[in-house]
Design a protein around this motif. Structure first.
Motif, PDB file in Angstrom:
ATOM      1  N   ILE A 180       1.081  -1.100  -0.099  1.00  0.00           N
ATOM      2  CA  ILE A 180      -0.072  -0.205  -0.102  1.00  0.00           C
ATOM      3  C   ILE A 180       0.882   1.233   0.191  1.00  0.00           C
ATOM      4  N   VAL A 181       0.674   2.240  -0.778  1.00  0.00           N
ATOM      5  CA  VAL A 181       1.273   3.368  -0.691  1.00  0.00           C
ATOM      6  C   VAL A 181       0.403   4.513  -0.401  1.00  0.00           C
ATOM      7  N   PHE A 182       0.805   5.366   0.619  1.00  0.00           N
ATOM      8  CA  PHE A 182      -0.059   6.239   1.092  1.00  0.00           C
ATOM      9  C   PHE A 182       0.759   7.704   1.482  1.00  0.00           C
ATOM     10  N   THR A 183       0.066   8.774   1.821  1.00  0.00           N
ATOM     11  CA  THR A 183       0.570  10.054   2.254  1.00  0.00           C
ATOM     12  C   THR A 183       0.365  10.061   3.736  1.00  0.00           C
ATOM     13  N   SER A 184       1.419  10.682   4.226  1.00  0.00           N
ATOM     14  CA  SER A 184       1.287  10.725   5.705  1.00  0.00           C
ATOM     15  C   SER A 184       2.380  12.088   6.101  1.00  0.00           C
ATOM     16  N   GLY A 213       1.591  13.259  -2.796  1.00  0.00           N
ATOM     17  CA  GLY A 213       0.317  12.498  -2.808  1.00  0.00           C
ATOM     18  C   GLY A 213      -0.206  11.967  -4.010  1.00  0.00           C
ATOM     19  N   GLY A 214      -1.207  11.175  -3.710  1.00  0.00           N
ATOM     20  CA  GLY A 214      -1.899  10.791  -4.768  1.00  0.00           C
ATOM     21  C   GLY A 214      -1.337   9.566  -5.613  1.00  0.00           C
ATOM     22  N   ALA A 215      -0.584   8.811  -5.035  1.00  0.00           N
ATOM     23  CA  ALA A 215       0.412   7.868  -5.656  1.00  0.00           C
ATOM     24  C   ALA A 215      -0.412   6.540  -6.084  1.00  0.00           C
ATOM     25  N   PHE A 216      -0.034   6.257  -7.283  1.00  0.00           N
ATOM     26  CA  PHE A 216      -0.512   4.783  -7.732  1.00  0.00           C
ATOM     27  C   PHE A 216       0.626   4.075  -8.366  1.00  0.00           C
ATOM     28  N   PHE A 217       0.459   2.858  -8.122  1.00  0.00           N
ATOM     29  CA  PHE A 217       1.528   1.673  -8.982  1.00  0.00           C
ATOM     30  C   PHE A 217       1.267   1.520 -10.544  1.00  0.00           C
ATOM     31  N   ILE A 224       5.875   3.668  -9.174  1.00  0.00           N
ATOM     32  CA  ILE A 224       4.800   4.473  -8.803  1.00  0.00           C
ATOM     33  C   ILE A 224       4.748   5.739  -9.348  1.00  0.00           C
ATOM     34  N   VAL A 225       3.375   6.352  -9.312  1.00  0.00           N
ATOM     35  CA  VAL A 225       3.412   7.703  -9.807  1.00  0.00           C
ATOM     36  C   VAL A 225       2.417   8.509  -8.835  1.00  0.00           C
ATOM     37  N   TRP A 276      -2.408  16.738 -11.680  1.00  0.00           N
ATOM     38  CA  TRP A 276      -2.696  15.949 -10.329  1.00  0.00           C
ATOM     39  C   TRP A 276      -3.341  14.630 -10.779  1.00  0.00           C
ATOM     40  N   ALA A 277      -3.820  13.985  -9.746  1.00  0.00           N
ATOM     41  CA  ALA A 277      -4.641  12.489 -10.115  1.00  0.00           C
ATOM     42  C   ALA A 277      -4.087  11.728 -11.232  1.00  0.00           C
ATOM     43  N   PRO A 278      -2.609  11.251 -11.086  1.00  0.00           N
ATOM     44  CA  PRO A 278      -2.203  10.663 -12.115  1.00  0.00           C
ATOM     45  C   PRO A 278      -2.501   9.162 -12.167  1.00  0.00           C
ATOM     46  N   PHE A 279      -2.509   8.415 -13.308  1.00  0.00           N
ATOM     47  CA  PHE A 279      -2.766   6.958 -13.073  1.00  0.00           C
ATOM     48  C   PHE A 279      -1.884   6.417 -14.581  1.00  0.00           C
ATOM     49  N   PHE A 280      -1.319   5.123 -14.284  1.00  0.00           N
ATOM     50  CA  PHE A 280      -0.592   4.812 -15.372  1.00  0.00           C
ATOM     51  C   PHE A 280      -1.679   4.127 -16.370  1.00  0.00           C
ATOM     52  N   HIS A 281      -1.213   4.378 -17.829  1.00  0.00           N
ATOM     53  CA  HIS A 281      -1.814   3.629 -18.982  1.00  0.00           C
ATOM     54  C   HIS A 281      -1.491   2.171 -18.719  1.00  0.00           C
ATOM     55  N   PRO A 282      -2.299   1.181 -19.267  1.00  0.00           N
ATOM     56  CA  PRO A 282      -1.987  -0.314 -19.009  1.00  0.00           C
ATOM     57  C   PRO A 282      -0.693  -0.783 -19.683  1.00  0.00           C
ATOM     58  N   ASP A 283       0.064   0.022 -20.594  1.00  0.00           N
ATOM     59  CA  ASP A 283       1.089  -0.520 -21.091  1.00  0.00           C
ATOM     60  C   ASP A 283       2.273  -0.137 -20.246  1.00  0.00           C
ATOM     61  N   GLY A 284       2.230   0.645 -19.196  1.00  0.00           N
ATOM     62  CA  GLY A 284       3.221   1.265 -18.032  1.00  0.00           C
ATOM     63  C   GLY A 284       4.010   2.134 -18.785  1.00  0.00           C
ATOM     64  N   LYS A 285       3.798   2.681 -19.907  1.00  0.00           N
ATOM     65  CA  LYS A 285       4.619   3.392 -20.655  1.00  0.00           C
ATOM     66  C   LYS A 285       4.076   5.134 -20.641  1.00  0.00           C
ATOM     67  N   LYS A 286       2.893   5.042 -20.454  1.00  0.00           N
ATOM     68  CA  LYS A 286       2.310   6.307 -20.454  1.00  0.00           C
ATOM     69  C   LYS A 286       1.734   6.405 -19.190  1.00  0.00           C
TER      70      LYS A 286
END
Length: 375
Positions: A180-184, A213-217, A224-225, A276-286
């Motif tokens: 789990i990644v989180f902000t603290s 903050g707002g990290a995703f794998f 992470i982004v 903000w609010a980033p999320f990886f594309h399914p290919d992991g390259k975008k």
């Protein structure tokens, strides 16, 4: 030769069937220029509904809402719904998962079907005080009463998972189910931390002054982004003072990526405004993210979703509704795309933020590039 001709005919027939399946005239929530989105469907219908994220089996969505129809609390609570918005066995369409007390944020599914979310309910059953402006600046509140809880899929058996002094929130889960990644604020600043689900081990991932903050794998769970501010000079002093008062100003944010141990940090965007609010594309390259960089000269009130390569090239605009569009997330099979928006089929101005799901079109064709919205 005959086999090749048969194959060509089958492919041709398949393409015709696919073309017939999509009806542009019925895509009333799609706007011209939205080349990668088809068959947009609205899933909620009032209030503020945000941060809708997929379950690992792609069958459900978890989200936070203050919509009075389903939430009389007065501030955000965590709900889940089926991705096709059909009723659950008990006849309920939007199922309350949090306790109904305090304020909640950032719900997410664990791989075993349980859910996690941040909440202030143990500090106070009432909604904490919230304001949008401090010292004349637009701010987000950073409640030090936020802790991260885990519950069964129906919201029962709620337990504290990550707590302690300071703000703990914005938790997401790696696709391999390990972290789990989180902000603290436990180290004094808004930093990213990693929690190992199997052992409970905590690792601090960032250490520069500013909001991380707002990290995703990434899809392979190796990167992470996240969004981050890097204030300097007078802005650094303002940042520290606001944080001391329990606020952060999200006006200057950019997108960063790193390995899951916090090493090999790279800045992806270098744009004005709030990215903000980033999320990886399914290919992991975008990466997809929300930004107002294109509307700064008009007050920065317009947010759209953009896509960019991890090396910072190839910026592409994904949404074009002329309203607020944010919180993009792909289903784990890469076929569906959930986001939150102020759009509506009537094309009328609205402050309601609702959840929408679309089919993702990786390679747009003439039906997409030539799409004309029904007036």
């Amino acid at each position: 030769m005959k086999r090749a001709l048969v194959l060509i005919n089958l492919l041709f027939i398949s393409s015709l069937i696919t073309a017939q399946e999509y009806n542009p005239d019925a895509d009333t929530l799609r706007f011209e220029g939205e080349h990668h989105l088809r068959n947009i469907r609205q899933l909620t219908f009032g209030g503020n509904n945000a941060e809708a994220y997929w379950s690992f089996d792609n069958k459900e969505l978890i989200f936070q809402s203050d919509w009075e129809k389903i939430n009389p609390q007065g501030c955000d609570q965590i709900f889940k719904m089926k991705a096709d918005v059909s009723d659950y066995e008990d006849g309920i369409k939007y199922k309350l998962i949090s306790t109904g007390k305090g304020r909640t944020t950032c719900g997410y599914f664990l791989k075993d079907g349980r859910i996690i979310y941040a909440s202030t309910h143990e500090a106070d059953s009432l909604c904490p005080e919230s304001k949008m402006f401090a010292a004349g600046r637009y701010v987000w509140p950073i409640y030090d009463s936020y802790d991260i809880y885990v519950a069964d899929s129906d919201g029962s058996d709620t337990k504290l998972l990550i707590g302690g002094k300071g703000y703990d929130a914005e938790a997401t889960v790696s696709p391999d189910g390990k972290y789990i990644v989180f902000t603290s604020t436990r180290s004094g600043d808004l930093e990213l931390w990693r929690y190992e689900i199997g052992t409970g081990e905590l690792v601090q991932l960032t250490d520069q002054l500013g909001y991380d903050g707002g990290a995703f794998f990434s899809p392979d769970s190796r990167s992470i982004v996240w969004r981050a501010s890097r204030p300097t000079g007078e802005e650094a002093e303002v940042y520290k003072q606001l944080l001391k008062e329990g606020y952060v100003e999200p006006k200057a944010l950019n997108i960063y990526v790193s390995d899951i141990d916090g090493k090999n940090v790279r800045q992806v965007t270098d744009l004005p405004g709030a990215n903000w609010a980033p999320f990886f594309h399914p290919d992991g390259k975008k990466i997809l993210f929300s930004s107002n960089h294109h509307s700064i000269d008009k007050g920065g009130r317009l947010f759209d979703i953009f896509m960019i390569n991890i090396d910072g090239t190839g910026l592409e605009k994904i949404t074009n509704s002329g309203t607020f569009d944010a919180f993009p997330m792909f289903s784990f099979d890469g076929k569906k795309f959930v986001f939150c928006s102020n759009r509506n089929a009537e094309r009328k101005p609205s402050r309601d933020t609702n959840v929408f799901v679309a089919d993702w079109v990786e390679n747009p064709d003439e039906r997409d590039t030539g799409f004309k919205a029904v007036k």
